[in-house]
Design a protein around this motif. Structure first.
Motif, PDB file in Angstrom:
ATOM      1  N   SER A 137       0.849  -1.193   0.000  1.00 37.31           N
ATOM      2  CA  SER A 137       0.000   0.000   0.000  1.00 37.31           C
ATOM      3  C   SER A 137       0.884   1.241   0.000  1.00 37.31           C
ATOM      4  O   SER A 137       2.111   1.160  -0.138  1.00 37.31           O
ATOM      5  CB  SER A 137      -0.927  -0.013   1.217  1.00 37.31           C
ATOM      6  OG  SER A 137      -1.850   1.060   1.165  1.00 37.31           O
ATOM      7  N   ILE A 138       0.255   2.387   0.139  1.00 35.21           N
ATOM      8  CA  ILE A 138       0.968   3.655   0.275  1.00 35.21           C
ATOM      9  C   ILE A 138       0.344   4.434   1.422  1.00 35.21           C
ATOM     10  O   ILE A 138      -0.810   4.182   1.794  1.00 35.21           O
ATOM     11  CB  ILE A 138       0.900   4.504  -1.016  1.00 35.21           C
ATOM     12  CG1 ILE A 138      -0.564   4.863  -1.348  1.00 35.21           C
ATOM     13  CG2 ILE A 138       1.592   3.809  -2.165  1.00 35.21           C
ATOM     14  CD1 ILE A 138      -0.696   5.901  -2.445  1.00 35.21           C
ATOM     15  N   PRO A 139       1.040   5.401   2.005  1.00 34.90           N
ATOM     16  CA  PRO A 139       0.419   6.285   2.978  1.00 34.90           C
ATOM     17  C   PRO A 139      -0.766   6.996   2.327  1.00 34.90           C
ATOM     18  O   PRO A 139      -0.621   7.576   1.247  1.00 34.90           O
ATOM     19  CB  PRO A 139       1.528   7.256   3.354  1.00 34.90           C
ATOM     20  CG  PRO A 139       2.792   6.524   3.030  1.00 34.90           C
ATOM     21  CD  PRO A 139       2.476   5.699   1.819  1.00 34.90           C
ATOM     22  N   GLY A 140      -1.930   6.942   2.962  1.00 35.28           N
ATOM     23  CA  GLY A 140      -3.132   7.492   2.351  1.00 35.28           C
ATOM     24  C   GLY A 140      -3.743   8.667   3.074  1.00 35.28           C
ATOM     25  O   GLY A 140      -4.870   9.069   2.765  1.00 35.28           O
ATOM     26  N   ALA A 141      -3.024   9.227   4.036  1.00 39.48           N
ATOM     27  CA  ALA A 141      -3.550  10.376   4.787  1.00 39.48           C
ATOM     28  C   ALA A 141      -2.548  11.527   4.743  1.00 39.48           C
ATOM     29  O   ALA A 141      -2.350  12.229   5.731  1.00 39.48           O
ATOM     30  CB  ALA A 141      -3.869   9.987   6.226  1.00 39.48           C
ATOM     31  N   GLY A 142      -1.920  11.697   3.594  1.00 40.29           N
ATOM     32  CA  GLY A 142      -1.029  12.837   3.412  1.00 40.29           C
ATOM     33  C   GLY A 142       0.447  12.541   3.512  1.00 40.29           C
ATOM     34  O   GLY A 142       1.275  13.434   3.303  1.00 40.29           O
ATOM     35  N   GLY A 143       0.819  11.306   3.815  1.00 39.33           N
ATOM     36  CA  GLY A 143       2.227  11.009   4.053  1.00 39.33           C
ATOM     37  C   GLY A 143       3.130  11.246   2.867  1.00 39.33           C
ATOM     38  O   GLY A 143       4.251  11.744   3.023  1.00 39.33           O
ATOM     39  N   THR A 144       2.684  10.890   1.664  1.00 38.07           N
ATOM     40  CA  THR A 144       3.539  11.079   0.489  1.00 38.07           C
ATOM     41  C   THR A 144       3.740  12.547   0.154  1.00 38.07           C
ATOM     42  O   THR A 144       4.722  12.903  -0.511  1.00 38.07           O
ATOM     43  CB  THR A 144       2.957  10.369  -0.750  1.00 38.07           C
ATOM     44  OG1 THR A 144       1.703  10.981  -1.092  1.00 38.07           O
ATOM     45  CG2 THR A 144       2.765   8.884  -0.502  1.00 38.07           C
ATOM     46  N   GLN A 145       2.839  13.397   0.599  1.00 37.79           N
ATOM     47  CA  GLN A 145       2.909  14.818   0.274  1.00 37.79           C
ATOM     48  C   GLN A 145       3.547  15.648   1.389  1.00 37.79           C
ATOM     49  O   GLN A 145       4.337  16.553   1.125  1.00 37.79           O
ATOM     50  CB  GLN A 145       1.504  15.364  -0.013  1.00 37.79           C
ATOM     51  CG  GLN A 145       0.802  14.657  -1.157  1.00 37.79           C
ATOM     52  CD  GLN A 145       1.616  14.694  -2.436  1.00 37.79           C
ATOM     53  OE1 GLN A 145       1.956  15.780  -2.929  1.00 37.79           O
ATOM     54  NE2 GLN A 145       1.962  13.534  -2.972  1.00 37.79           N
ATOM     55  N   ARG A 146       3.220  15.340   2.634  1.00 38.53           N
ATOM     56  CA  ARG A 146       3.691  16.180   3.740  1.00 38.53           C
ATOM     57  C   ARG A 146       5.101  15.835   4.186  1.00 38.53           C
ATOM     58  O   ARG A 146       5.853  16.716   4.593  1.00 38.53           O
ATOM     59  CB  ARG A 146       2.718  16.089   4.919  1.00 38.53           C
ATOM     60  CG  ARG A 146       1.368  16.743   4.639  1.00 38.53           C
ATOM     61  CD  ARG A 146       0.557  16.928   5.909  1.00 38.53           C
ATOM     62  NE  ARG A 146      -0.649  17.698   5.630  1.00 38.53           N
ATOM     63  CZ  ARG A 146      -1.852  17.163   5.368  1.00 38.53           C
ATOM     64  NH1 ARG A 146      -1.996  15.841   5.376  1.00 38.53           N
ATOM     65  NH2 ARG A 146      -2.889  17.924   5.111  1.00 38.53           N
ATOM     66  N   LEU A 147       5.481  14.554   4.125  1.00 39.52           N
ATOM     67  CA  LEU A 147       6.810  14.196   4.605  1.00 39.52           C
ATOM     68  C   LEU A 147       7.891  14.861   3.770  1.00 39.52           C
ATOM     69  O   LEU A 147       8.863  15.402   4.301  1.00 39.52           O
ATOM     70  CB  LEU A 147       6.998  12.677   4.581  1.00 39.52           C
ATOM     71  CG  LEU A 147       8.348  12.189   5.116  1.00 39.52           C
ATOM     72  CD1 LEU A 147       8.537  12.590   6.576  1.00 39.52           C
ATOM     73  CD2 LEU A 147       8.483  10.681   4.948  1.00 39.52           C
ATOM     74  N   ILE A 148       7.726  14.869   2.458  1.00 43.61           N
ATOM     75  CA  ILE A 148       8.758  15.444   1.591  1.00 43.61           C
ATOM     76  C   ILE A 148       8.809  16.960   1.704  1.00 43.61           C
ATOM     77  O   ILE A 148       9.789  17.597   1.330  1.00 43.61           O
ATOM     78  CB  ILE A 148       8.525  15.001   0.129  1.00 43.61           C
ATOM     79  CG1 ILE A 148       9.840  15.082  -0.643  1.00 43.61           C
ATOM     80  CG2 ILE A 148       7.406  15.806  -0.534  1.00 43.61           C
ATOM     81  CD1 ILE A 148       9.825  14.314  -1.946  1.00 43.61           C
ATOM     82  N   ARG A 149       7.746  17.566   2.250  1.00 38.76           N
ATOM     83  CA  ARG A 149       7.756  19.000   2.528  1.00 38.76           C
ATOM     84  C   ARG A 149       8.356  19.295   3.898  1.00 38.76           C
ATOM     85  O   ARG A 149       8.772  20.418   4.171  1.00 38.76           O
ATOM     86  CB  ARG A 149       6.341  19.576   2.444  1.00 38.76           C
ATOM     87  CG  ARG A 149       5.789  19.675   1.020  1.00 38.76           C
ATOM     88  CD  ARG A 149       4.289  19.964   1.047  1.00 38.76           C
ATOM     89  NE  ARG A 149       3.775  20.383  -0.249  1.00 38.76           N
ATOM     90  CZ  ARG A 149       3.466  19.579  -1.246  1.00 38.76           C
ATOM     91  NH1 ARG A 149       3.646  18.256  -1.105  1.00 38.76           N
ATOM     92  NH2 ARG A 149       2.987  20.041  -2.384  1.00 38.76           N
ATOM     93  N   ALA A 150       8.385  18.295   4.754  1.00 42.59           N
ATOM     94  CA  ALA A 150       8.882  18.496   6.123  1.00 42.59           C
ATOM     95  C   ALA A 150      10.373  18.233   6.251  1.00 42.59           C
ATOM     96  O   ALA A 150      11.048  18.837   7.083  1.00 42.59           O
ATOM     97  CB  ALA A 150       8.114  17.588   7.093  1.00 42.59           C
ATOM     98  N   VAL A 151      10.894  17.296   5.436  1.00 41.49           N
ATOM     99  CA  VAL A 151      12.314  16.941   5.509  1.00 41.49           C
ATOM    100  C   VAL A 151      12.885  16.953   4.093  1.00 41.49           C
ATOM    101  O   VAL A 151      12.172  17.157   3.121  1.00 41.49           O
ATOM    102  CB  VAL A 151      12.524  15.555   6.164  1.00 41.49           C
ATOM    103  CG1 VAL A 151      11.902  15.532   7.553  1.00 41.49           C
ATOM    104  CG2 VAL A 151      11.923  14.434   5.303  1.00 41.49           C
ATOM    105  N   GLY A 152      14.177  16.718   3.979  1.00 42.96           N
ATOM    106  CA  GLY A 152      14.811  16.691   2.669  1.00 42.96           C
ATOM    107  C   GLY A 152      14.309  15.537   1.808  1.00 42.96           C
ATOM    108  O   GLY A 152      13.820  14.520   2.321  1.00 42.96           O
ATOM    109  N   GLN A 153      14.466  15.673   0.491  1.00 41.46           N
ATOM    110  CA  GLN A 153      13.940  14.674  -0.429  1.00 41.46           C
ATOM    111  C   GLN A 153      14.537  13.290  -0.188  1.00 41.46           C
ATOM    112  O   GLN A 153      13.813  12.291  -0.162  1.00 41.46           O
ATOM    113  CB  GLN A 153      14.207  15.091  -1.875  1.00 41.46           C
ATOM    114  CG  GLN A 153      13.733  14.053  -2.893  1.00 41.46           C
ATOM    115  CD  GLN A 153      13.919  14.505  -4.315  1.00 41.46           C
ATOM    116  OE1 GLN A 153      13.741  15.678  -4.620  1.00 41.46           O
ATOM    117  NE2 GLN A 153      14.280  13.586  -5.197  1.00 41.46           N
ATOM    118  N   SER A 154      15.843  13.197  -0.013  1.00 42.66           N
ATOM    119  CA  SER A 154      16.471  11.891   0.148  1.00 42.66           C
ATOM    120  C   SER A 154      15.973  11.194   1.412  1.00 42.66           C
ATOM    121  O   SER A 154      15.683   9.989   1.396  1.00 42.66           O
ATOM    122  CB  SER A 154      17.990  12.041   0.184  1.00 42.66           C
ATOM    123  OG  SER A 154      18.619  10.780   0.309  1.00 42.66           O
TER     124      SER A 154
END
Length: 258
Positions: A137-154
């Protein structure tokens, strides 16, 4: 109650209260969380929100898979149907500052809940992870969008694509959290920060948060223009005049949100 809400000194404390289930989110607690968020947004006595979990083991470990069965309605009906709130808490928003006090595990939807916050602090036993790819599965409550905005891409891609956990020290290193404190001091630390924020001018805090969040999606020139307009709007507020008087009189200001 699966979710508790208490209010004191302008600070709302929302607690995920299912420690026997690692504060995982079932349909009932999901609905209560949405209701608590709405109360925080509309209640003018609340200036800052703190979110935490009950107990010492977990902030939240995501969805309670034992109680979360596939919905009878289609995704389209849940998202767009009459009175629909959306599929989960991932779309929650508030113009007020939010602090996540992460005690223990913040996994899957638990990390996604923490990512809704403007400021995250954690206990020294905290662990963070988005393990969804490990179960197809994938994170379905914002994880794919918010994490990369909170920390560096790598760092974000490493967490998203490996599904591995990181500890409190690593979370601090990559900027996922602002502060790590002993577990026993976590809630008090979060409330001290929240009360200090609640003493600030609420209109100014709302403007500052809104400008910072909007600015991430704008060019620098467009962001600066919004900032200029907001500065002008705030210039003649009662709170700004009160702040200047309090400074001149060497006293604490009494802001009223006007």
């Amino acid at each position: 109650m699966s979710i508790t809400l208490s209010i004191q000194d302008g600070v709302a404390l929302v607690t995920l209260n299912r420690p026997e289930a690692m504060n995982s989110i079932d349909p009932q607690s999901n609905e209560q969380l949405l209701e608590a968020w709405e109360e925080v947004s509309r209640n003018e006595d609340i200036r800052v929100l703190v979110v935490t979990g009950a107990g010492e083991r977990a902030f939240c470990t995501g969805a309670d898979l034992k109680k979360t069965m596939p919905p009878a309605d289609s995704a389209a009906r849940l998202l767009y149907g009459s009175g629909a709130r959306g599929l989960n808490f991932g779309s929650l928003q508030t113009h007020k500052p939010v602090i996540a006090a992460v005690n223990g595990y913040a996994l899957g939807g638990g990390l996604e809940l923490a990512l809704l916050a403007d400021i995250r602090i954690c206990s020294d036993n905290a662990q963070f992870g988005l393990p969804e790819v490990r179960v197809g599965s994938i994170p379905g409550a914002g994880g794919t969008q918010r994490l990369i905005r909170a920390v560096g891409q790598s760092d974000a891609m490493w967490m998203l694509l490996t599904g591995e956990r990181i500890d409190a020290a690593e979370a601090l290193r990559i900027g996922l959290v602002s502060k790590v404190v002993p577990l026993a001091a976590l809630r008090d630390t979060a409330l001290v920060i929240a009360r200090a924020m609640a003493a600030n001018a609420p209109l100014a805090m709302t403007a500052a948060k809104g400008l910072a969040m909007s600015g991430r999606e704008l060019s620098l020139a467009a962001g600066l223009e919004l900032e200029r307009q907001a500065f002008g709007l705030l210039r003649d507020t009662e709170d700004r005049l009160e702040g200047r008087r309090a400074f001149a009189e060497k006293r604490s200001p009494a802001f009223r949100g006007r």
